[in-house]
Each structure stands twice: as C-alpha cells, then as structure tokens.
Scaffold this active site. Structure first.
Site, PDB file in Angstrom:
ATOM      1  N   THR A  80       0.851  -1.200   0.000  1.00 50.70           N
ATOM      2  CA  THR A  80       0.000   0.000   0.000  1.00 50.70           C
ATOM      3  C   THR A  80       0.882   1.242   0.000  1.00 50.70           C
ATOM      4  OG1 THR A  80      -1.769  -1.161   1.167  1.00 50.70           O
ATOM      5  CG2 THR A  80      -1.808   1.250   1.255  1.00 50.70           C
ATOM      6  N   CYS A 340     -17.022  -6.741   1.995  1.00 49.51           N
ATOM      7  CA  CYS A 340     -17.740  -6.108   3.089  1.00 49.51           C
ATOM      8  C   CYS A 340     -17.522  -4.605   3.023  1.00 49.51           C
ATOM      9  CB  CYS A 340     -17.214  -6.611   4.421  1.00 49.51           C
ATOM     10  SG  CYS A 340     -18.328  -7.731   5.233  1.00 49.51           S
TER      11      CYS A 340
HETATM   12  C1  PLP Z   1      -2.168  -7.325  -0.710  1.00 50.28           C
HETATM   13  C2  PLP Z   1      -2.060  -6.424  -1.867  1.00 50.28           C
HETATM   14  C3  PLP Z   1      -1.742  -5.068  -1.697  1.00 50.28           C
HETATM   15  C4  PLP Z   1      -1.590  -4.442  -0.341  1.00 50.28           C
HETATM   16  O1  PLP Z   1      -0.412  -4.867   0.294  1.00 50.28           O
HETATM   17  P1  PLP Z   1      -0.097  -4.489   1.801  1.00 50.28           P
HETATM   18  O2  PLP Z   1       1.321  -4.875   1.973  1.00 50.28           O
HETATM   19  O3  PLP Z   1      -1.021  -5.303   2.620  1.00 50.28           O
HETATM   20  O4  PLP Z   1      -0.313  -3.035   1.979  1.00 50.28           O
HETATM   21  C5  PLP Z   1      -1.602  -4.297  -2.832  1.00 50.28           C
HETATM   22  N1  PLP Z   1      -1.760  -4.814  -4.061  1.00 50.28           N
HETATM   23  C6  PLP Z   1      -2.064  -6.101  -4.261  1.00 50.28           C
HETATM   24  C7  PLP Z   1      -2.218  -6.615  -5.641  1.00 50.28           C
HETATM   25  C8  PLP Z   1      -2.223  -6.956  -3.176  1.00 50.28           C
HETATM   26  O5  PLP Z   1      -2.525  -8.216  -3.376  1.00 50.28           O
END
Ligand code: PLP
Length: 416
Positions: A80, A340
């Site tokens: 993120t 959700c």
């Molecule tokens: C899980 C995911 C994220 C978010 O990753 P985090 O490390 O949890 O912030 C972003 N992009 C994709 C494609 C994901 O699968």
C-alpha cells in the site's frame, strides 16, 4: 521442510490475502529483536553497524530476486505504501503544467487494480490530474494494445498490476513496459501477487517502479519494498514523508530492521523455491478447478483460462446463494466474491468489472493455495464444496425451474 505451527482447521486457502511466515524467516529475524536491535542510523557503535549489516544483506537478497541493483530498493511498510509512493511520488515529480493549461498530466491505470492503486489515483484525480481507468476485457487480461489506446500526449504515468489478486490473471507487463519506454512514460507495476512467486526481471520486463509486500510471500506483515529504477532512465519521486531522510530521502523513518531482514530471507527462499512451488501448486489448482467444474454444472472459472497465476482459482457457482455458500464451506478459510463495505455486502468490483452478474459474484469463491497446501487439503476442499453446492441447489427453486426448462432470466430474482 518444516510445517508452520498454524492451526490446521479450518484449512487455509486464502494465500492471496496473506501467507503464514516461513519458519526460516522467523528464525532469521529473531536475533534482530533482542541482540542486534540497533538503529541503522547509529554510526558510532556495533549495535548500529550490526543492524546495518542485516539491512544490507536483505537489500541484496531483494535486489537479486528482481535482477535490480541494491541502490534501487526502498523499504516501505508494504505494498500500500509502495504503491502510494510510486504513484503520487511520480505524479508530483513529473506533472506537466504547460502554461495556460489546467491539467497536471494524465495517468493510465486499470479498473480492476487493487484499492491501494485505485485510491491514490482517485486522490490525484481530485487534485487535478486526469486519470483513465481502463476497462478490463471479460478475461481480465490487460494487453499492451488496450493500454496503447488509452495513452495521450500528456500521459506521465502508467500503473498496471502484474497479476490480479482476486482472479490471478496476468497482464502483459513486459509489452506494456516496452510501450511506455518508447514514449518516455514512467511505468509502475503493483507486483504484490507476482514477485516471489514468478520470475521477475526489471530489466527485461521494462519496469521503472515495482512494489510488493512481505506478507504475501511468506515474510512478515508491515514490510515491503519499492524498486525505483536508477538508470535508463533515472526515475525520481517526490517523497511522501519528511523526516530523517532514510532510504536516500525516498522514505524517512527508522528502518524496520527485523521486518527488512525477514523480507530479505523470504526473497532468498522464494528465489530458490519458486519454480518448485509454482509447478506443484499449478497441479493442485488445476486438479481442484477441473474436479469442481466436472462435478458441478453451471460453474465457471473467472478470468483467463491460462494467463493466470498457478495458485489462485476464482470460481462462480450458479444457482447457489452467496451467504449460504460461505456458511456451508466454513471449514475452508477462503474469500468470497463479496466485499464487506460499511453498509452491506457488495459484489466484488473486480468480478463486476469482468461482467459477472451480482448474484454470480456473490456465489464465487477465491481459493488460493500456498507453500504448505497439501493434496489432502485440496481433496477435502473439492469434496466439501461439491457437497455444499449440490445441497444448496437441492433447496433452490431457481435451479429446479431451470432444470425444468423455465427461462429464469424472465423470472424476478428474489432480493434479500
Ligand atoms: C495485498 C495487496 C496489496 C496491499 O499490500 P499491503 O502490503 O497489505 O499493503 C496491494 N496490491 C495487491 C495486488 C495486493 O494483493
């Protein structure tokens, strides 16, 4: 290989959401909590140097997995943050504001990206950038041609995920990268579902910015990395945090040494084992998909049949009610085609984007396998899901009507 001491029930088939930490990763991290706990910014004593050595090694392990240089790796708190830094950082750095023109520049992304890409793009849109969210085709795979159609004279950034987290489809990253390179457009890839599972080469794949996350590749949560190209061309980013200037100014904040060491180890293991894992999981997933589709009519795999990750299956089951299905398969920890939101259960925007109807989206399951998924677990899941769907259909008047040849598209659906 040691099995993680994870609860065995319900069986875990949600590896696209997160993975258990590999015990080898935990082992590598432990000394950095209690013995080598220093701050990498402490230049005057052994504690700082030891922490720094741990980080240096991890940076090499991460860089190697991507075929990048260590100097091109920025540690973040996860994908993120990596996505936000890449997208906002590039947009602010490369905005084009020709005199008398209101536009700050044009950005191209996909409609079925992760929220961690969509939402930064939407924020930039509010701030005056122009953003095109390209519609996916029914198979979910973005080709270079589709992206090409969206490019403009003032396009400054393209952000496309490597593989989709809900349906596992794989986009034409290398070709899209080539297109961007030819036009001098910065190319960002959310590689969270791909990196560590499939071979990655930022040079051959023509990538400028690549974000991914530790917890999706058997590393710890709260750590990730962003690759930032340093030559041909050198990509610059405006940082999001102001502070101590760590990570060459891209990302201020004391380094998460334990997390970084864990991420490095996870990358090293991935490098050595991805080929074996992918081949094994492909067979298991194929067996699961084939068996379910064979024993259950009106079921379908969402997304392209072949251009997909080995370990993710997303299947819709017609004539069953979504909540009932989730209840009936609660021995399997997996995701549904419902998201959700604060107010209600919404059908997944990814499935919706592919043109899957709301009812069918709700009655979809995402089953994602991982390093310790066994044949027995897969067979259990097949049995459990087959039984559940058949039983729910026995209670479904719609299924009966359909079997009797009544055109249910002309029948009012019961909403709940
Ligand atoms: C899980 C995911 C994220 C978010 O990753 P985090 O490390 O949890 O912030 C972003 N992009 C994709 C494609 C994901 O699968």
């Amino acid at each position: 290989m040691t099995k993680p001491a994870a609860p065995s029930s319900p069986i875990y088939m949600d590896h696209a959401a997160t993975t258990p930490c590999d015990p080898r990763v935990v082992e590598a991290m432990l000394p950095y909590f209690t013995q080598m706990f220093g701050n990498t910014g402490s230049r005057n004593h052994k504690y700082g140097w030891d922490a720094e050595a741990g980080v240096d090694k991890a940076r090499e392990q991460v860089a190697k997995l991507l075929n990048a240089d260590e100097k091109e790796i920025i540690f973040t708190s996860g994908a993120t943050e990596g996505n936000n830094l890449a997208i906002k950082g590039a947009a602010y750095m490369y905005e084009k504001a020709p005199a008398g023109q209101a536009k700050r520049g044009h950005i191209v992304t996909g409609l079925i990206e992760h929220k961690a890409v969509l939402d930064p793009c939407k924020r930039l849109q509010k701030e005056g950038f122009d953003v095109t969210f390209v519609d996916p085709p029914v198979d979910g795979v973005y080709t270079a041609e589709m992206i090409k159609q969206a490019l403009r004279e003032d396009t400054i950034l393209v952000s496309i995920m490597w593989a989709n987290n809900e349906i596992g489809t794989i986009n034409e990253v290398r070709e899209i990268g080539k297109l961007c390179k030819e036009r001098g457009i910065v190319f960002h890839v959310d590689g969270t579902q791909w990196v560590g599972k499939m071979p990655t080469d930022v040079e051959k794949d023509n990538i400028d910015l690549l974000s991914f996350s530790g917890h999706k590749i058997y590393g710890p949560k709260g750590i990730g990395a962003l690759y930032v190209r340093r030559k041909k061309p050198r990509v610059r980013l405006q940082s999001l945090f102001d502070g101590g200037g760590q990570e060459r100014g891209f990302r201020s904040g004391t380094l998460n040494v334990t997390g970084i060491v864990g991420l490095g180890k996870a990358c090293e293991i991935a490098m050595n084992e991805m080929e074996h894992d992918a081949a094994r999981l492909f067979k298991l997933r194929k067996h699961m998909e084939d068996s379910l589709l064979k024993s259950l009519d009106y079921s379908a795999v969402n997304g392209h049949k072949d251009k997909r990750l080995p370990h993710i299956a997303n299947i819709s089951f017609g004539f069953v009610e979504g909540e009932g299905l989730m209840m009936a398969v609660k021995d399997i920890a997996c995701s549904s085609g419902s998201a959700c939101t604060s107010a209600s259960l919404e059908p997944s925007y990814v499935l919706k984007g592919l043109g899957v109807g709301d009812e069918l989206a709700h009655s979809s399951l995402r089953l994602s396998l991982g390093r310790w998924t066994t044949q027995e677990q897969v067979d259990f899941a097949i049995e459990k899901i087959t039984f559940a769907v058949k039983r729910l259909r026995e209670m479904s008047p719609l299924y009966d009507m359909h079997k009797e040849g009544i055109d249910i598209s002309k029948v009012e659906w019961a909403h709940h």
